[in-house]
Design an enzyme around this catalytic site. Structure first.
Site, PDB file in Angstrom:
ATOM      1  N   GLU A 200       0.509  29.066   8.813  1.00  0.00           N
ATOM      2  CA  GLU A 200      -1.000  29.023   8.680  1.00  0.00           C
ATOM      3  C   GLU A 200      -1.564  29.868   9.445  1.00  0.00           C
ATOM      4  O   GLU A 200      -2.825  30.569   9.245  1.00  0.00           O
ATOM      5  CB  GLU A 200      -1.648  27.821   8.648  1.00  0.00           C
ATOM      6  CG  GLU A 200      -1.102  26.922   7.383  1.00  0.00           C
ATOM      7  CD  GLU A 200      -1.762  27.454   6.075  1.00  0.00           C
ATOM      8  OE1 GLU A 200      -3.097  27.859   6.062  1.00  0.00           O
ATOM      9  OE2 GLU A 200      -1.008  27.344   5.223  1.00  0.00           O
ATOM     10  N   SER A 473      -7.871 -31.907 -22.228  1.00  0.00           N
ATOM     11  CA  SER A 473      -6.868 -33.221 -21.498  1.00  0.00           C
ATOM     12  C   SER A 473      -6.522 -32.765 -20.045  1.00  0.00           C
ATOM     13  O   SER A 473      -5.766 -33.595 -19.462  1.00  0.00           O
ATOM     14  CB  SER A 473      -5.618 -33.609 -22.351  1.00  0.00           C
ATOM     15  OG  SER A 473      -6.265 -33.948 -23.265  1.00  0.00           O
TER      16      SER A 473
END
Lengths: 759, 127
Positions: A200, A473
């Site tokens: 780079e 229930s």
């Protein structure tokens, strides 16, 4: 300064008429000079302000929290020890979730290999809250579904215990969707720095942020080509652009970039700049999440830490810097390979790679994972963690501060839950049928696994927490406890007979049994296991209702100030999560332990922010709760959930079914020796699903537990209880030899005295 | 049984000599189980680590070890007892009582731990 101002004063004062008549062309008019002076001053001030502003931007990023870091949510750490129920396949699954790579040679940190039936793994170092655990090479041996031994591969000695660093199960990302793992300067391998600079910015160590030669060369190349073919940016300029500026291509942006690069070089060392670059650079897109920095990308692509990258891996990542989309190795493997090989060639030319490793690396496959791991694959659990966290942390803190949230989540159990649920739902062939499942360790209050949608990875409405449905229930175990607080025992005779109740609004309520039949006289135990409604309503209006309301209030689940008789049949609405809390108390002998996902939170420096201690409040009487648990075992043995007795013969489970009006909701809550699981099935539009608790949720519950495996539930011993063999139909004492009798617990002083024939 | 007798005599002697309950508890050492294989070995290791942390007055670390031990073997009364003691020593009497209740619920009356639990409960209730 005094002289300058005097001169300026003199120059601005008209001196004589003769001078005034001089032609303007020989000397600039004094006004122009004055304006030029002001302009110059303004430019100097402007430049200073501008540079000051840029410097402020740099300060704000470098000296504050340089990057917004997502907070990570961790699963429980798997404790490995001899005797642990764990197969090799399960360990490998867990390692896979932690991005461990399977290798054939001796594993490096973050890798493992199979050695016969054993697994040799190199666990990564990990900072547990308050304790740093070093990386360790160990071998795990298995025998018949359990860990049989654990040895230290280096020292060779047996280990009693090893805590595997926990799996990351999700992250809370910043608004910009960036994800990264940070590397400090000394964690970055020199090979990465050298190769990056070689590709780079070869003059990185020579320039001061800008490279005029490179700019000129790029300018000429671009002019010649008539378009942008070459960039002249230094690494520092790229960093400035990535960190502070927008990607637009404009002159102003280029100027900003140049000044910022100069400032960065002025303020920071080369090493600091390259470190920031390696942490900042964008490398990969994963759905809506942008993967920044080499550390995270390396973990995602290769399941390796950066220190374990080989030249071909380094080269691929460095190559991707130039064009993360163009050189994406999943979408464009050929271009990515070409680019990688170009980087390898530069490394060879620059003397960073010998010829032989170059040849090997150039011909190596890309070596990336088959596919990227999903983002947040456990959305329901993560949502619950976030809700429990929000009380202490804002969304912004979660998205930016890089917190580490340690939870009780059990990925192995979650997998079994998801597989079991998929199997269970398949049998009903109802695409509209939705599901919510909560699995907890009722002894510690840990929420271990959670599902809130039949599509378990769908991050939508969290039904497990938010869907409030009548529980039917499922209210009966707490109601039974409330009745046992009075004079009743499990052997008390009750009547299953019609009942009419005039309510406060004048309407008459006439409850019915689920099978719409009447069953006459029976023991309370029998009424409970068959879940007959009428005896419970009859007993409830005689005083049980008030006690039930008080008991619900103790757990924090009494939702209305006004108590209605219909509450006796579970018209109270709850989420699956709330139901799990109610049954946690029942399963845990009356000890209330708040359900929680979070165990501790630390910051990114591993400092502890919060530890959630084990809570245990004694809310209910243990002996009475054991009687309820015994009745719940009866439900699974010969009551409405007798399917369990057939499917898991020989193993005890305590449970209760729940069905609501017109079969709109199907519930089952059940527990083994350690796990409590609650399953809800229903539709979002509340249409009937034509499934009872027994024909719906119970089946799914069984499929999940079949997948998971479980230990039989054992009732606690309690010296205050006496056990008697009883005829379940009428509650009378039968001889011990009577095989059809049931052993039931009774408080001393309330032992049944009636005798009965063996049923 | 001999252990119970020994501790009983020790307690009596301490009480007669005018010791406070707290002092007598401090004399009372519950041996950590050692050299056990498998799950119990792992739990014993964590309990030992917790005792060491407690001796350094590192209460947070002791709690951490004990919670891990409880995750592995949740019905081990010793881990709950040590946790209660850790909370007591760190001044959290409310939690001490809660944890000691859990220890009671998992220990049998024949367990030598029962006595220590009773003492600890009284101390924490007084505090």
């Amino acid at each position: 300064m005094a002289g300058k101002s005097r001169r300026s004063k003199t120059a601005s004062r008209p001196s004589s008429k003769k001078q005034r008549k001089k032609p303007a062309s020989t000397r600039p008019p004094r006004n122009w000079r004055k304006i030029a002076g002001y302009l110059l001053l303004a430019m100097v001030v402007g430049l200073s302000v501008y540079l000051g502003y840029l410097n402020h931007l740099i300060n704000a990023r470098f000296e504050g929290d340089t990057w917004a870091l997502p907070s990570r949510v961790y699963a429980r750490a798997l404790e490995l020890y001899p005797g642990l129920a764990l197969t090799r396949e399960q360990l490998e699954y867990e390692l896979g979730l932690s991005s461990y790579l399977r290798v054939e040679s001796q594993p490096l940190a973050g890798q493992y290999r199979r050695l016969g039936e054993s697994v040799e793994l190199h666990a990564r170092a990990f900072d547990f809250t308050g304790e740093r655990q070093s990386a360790r090479l160990l071998q795990v041996f298995f025998d018949r579904g359990r860990v049989s031994a654990l040895t230290d591969s280096r020292g060779g000695g047996d280990l009693k215990l090893f805590r595997l660093p926990p799996v990351i199960i999700g992250s809370y990302y910043p608004d910009n969707g960036e994800d990264r793992l940070l590397l400090s300067e000394d964690e970055i391998p020199q090979a990465l720095v050298d190769a990056l600079i070689a590709v780079e910015d070869r003059k990185f160590y020579q320039h001061h942020g800008l490279s005029p030669k490179s700019i000129l060369r790029a300018l000429l190349a671009n002019l010649e080509a008539g378009r942008t073919v070459q960039g002249g940016s230094t690494l520092t300029q790229q960093l400035a652009k990535n960190m502070f500026l927008t990607p637009e291509k404009s002159l102003l942006r280029k100027i900003n970039e140049a000044f910022m690069a100069l400032l960065l070089e002025l303020r920071f060392s080369k090493h600091a700049i390259v470190t920031a670059y390696i942490n900042e650079v964008f490398l990969l897109q994963q759905n809506r999440i942008a993967i920044h920095g080499f550390a995270r990308a390396s973990r995602m692509l290769f399941r390796r830490s950066v220190e374990h990258l080989e030249p071909q891996h380094l080269a691929l990542l460095i190559g991707m810097v130039k064009g993360p989309s163009r050189y994406n190795p999943f979408k464009s493997p050929e271009q990515a390979t070409q680019r990688r090989n170009l980087v390898l060639k530069i490394m060879l030319e620059q003397g960073l790679l010998e010829a032989q490793p170059y040849a090997a690396a150039s011909s190596a496959p890309l070596g990336i994972v088959d596919r990227l791991p999903g983002v947040n694959p456990f959305p329901a659990y993560l949502d619950l963690v976030k809700r429990q966290l929000r009380t202490g942390y804002s969304s912004d803190e979660l998205a930016r501060r890089g917190l580490r949230v340690f939870t009780a989540f059990d990925p192995l159990l979650q997998r079994n839950l998801e597989l079991g649920l998929a199997n269970g739902l398949r049998r009903f062939e109802q695409p509209e049928l939705q599901a919510a499942v909560v699995i907890t360790d009722y002894l510690s209050g840990d929420v271990l696994a959670l599902v809130s949608d039949r599509e378990t990875d769908f991050p939508g409405f969290n039904r497990a927490l938010m869907a409030q449905r009548p529980i039917g229930s499922l209210i009966k175990p707490l109601l039974l406890y409330s009745l046992l607080q009075g004079d009743l025992t499990l052997a008390s005779l009750v009547r299953d007979q019609p009942i009419r109740i005039r309510q406060s609004d004048g309407k008459v309520w006439e409850p019915r049994n689920y099978d719409r039949q009447l069953h006459g006289e029976m023991s309370l135990y029998q009424a409970f296991i068959q879940s007959y409604n009428l005896p419970f309503v009859t007993l409830g209006v005689d005083g049980g209702l008030e006690a039930l309301a008080q008991n619900l209030a103790r757990i924090g689940l009494l939702k209305h100030d006004v108590v209605y008789p219909s509450m006796l049949l579970g018209t109270t609405e709850m989420s699956a999560y709330e139901v799990a809390q109610m049954f946690q108390v029942i399963a845990n002998n009356g000890y209330f332990t708040p359900l929680t996902t979070i165990r501790s939170v630390s910051d990114q420096q591993h400092r502890s922010l919060e530890r959630i201690p084990l809570e245990s409040h004694k809310l209910f009487d243990q002996a009475r709760m054991i009687q309820v648990q015994r009745a719940m075992i009866g439900v699974a043995e010969s009551g409405t959930a007798s399917y369990l007795g057939q499917r898991f013969a020989g193993r005890k489970i305590a449970g209760k079914t729940g069905t609501t009006d017109s079969a709109r909701d199907s519930w089952f809550a059940g527990f083994s020796q350690r796990l409590l699981s609650v399953v809800w099935l229903g539709r979002d539009d509340n249409q009937p699903i034509n499934l009872s608790g027994a024909s719906g949720a119970l089946r799914v519950w069984s499929d999940i537990m079949q997948q998971q495996g479980f230990e039989s539930f054992r009732l606690s011993r309690d010296g205050s209880l006496k056990w008697r063999n009883v005829n379940p139909l009428n509650g009378g004492i039968v001889q011990q030899s009577c095989a059809n009798g049931v052993l039931l617990p009774f408080p001393q002083g309330r032992l049944p005295s009636r005798k009965s024939a063996c049923p | 049984m001999s252990l119970i007798r020994f501790h009983g005599l020790l307690l009596l002697a301490l009480l007669l000599s005018g010791c406070t309950l707290e002092q007598s508890y401090n004399q009372y050492q519950i041996p950590t189980r050692q050299n056990q294989p498998g799950q119990q070995g792992a739990v014993a290791e964590l309990q030992r680590n917790a005792r060491e942390a407690l001796s350094r007055s590192d209460y947070q670390q002791a709690v951490e070890y004990l919670q891990r031990a409880i995750k592995i073997e949740p019905r081990n009364p010793r881990s709950w007892h040590y946790l209660a003691e850790t909370y007591w020593r760190s001044g959290d009497n409310r939690r001490c009582i809660e944890m000691v209740e859990r220890s009671f619920s998992y220990s049998s009356s024949a367990d030598d731990l029962d006595h220590a639990n009773q003492q600890l409960r009284e101390i924490c209730q007084q505090g």
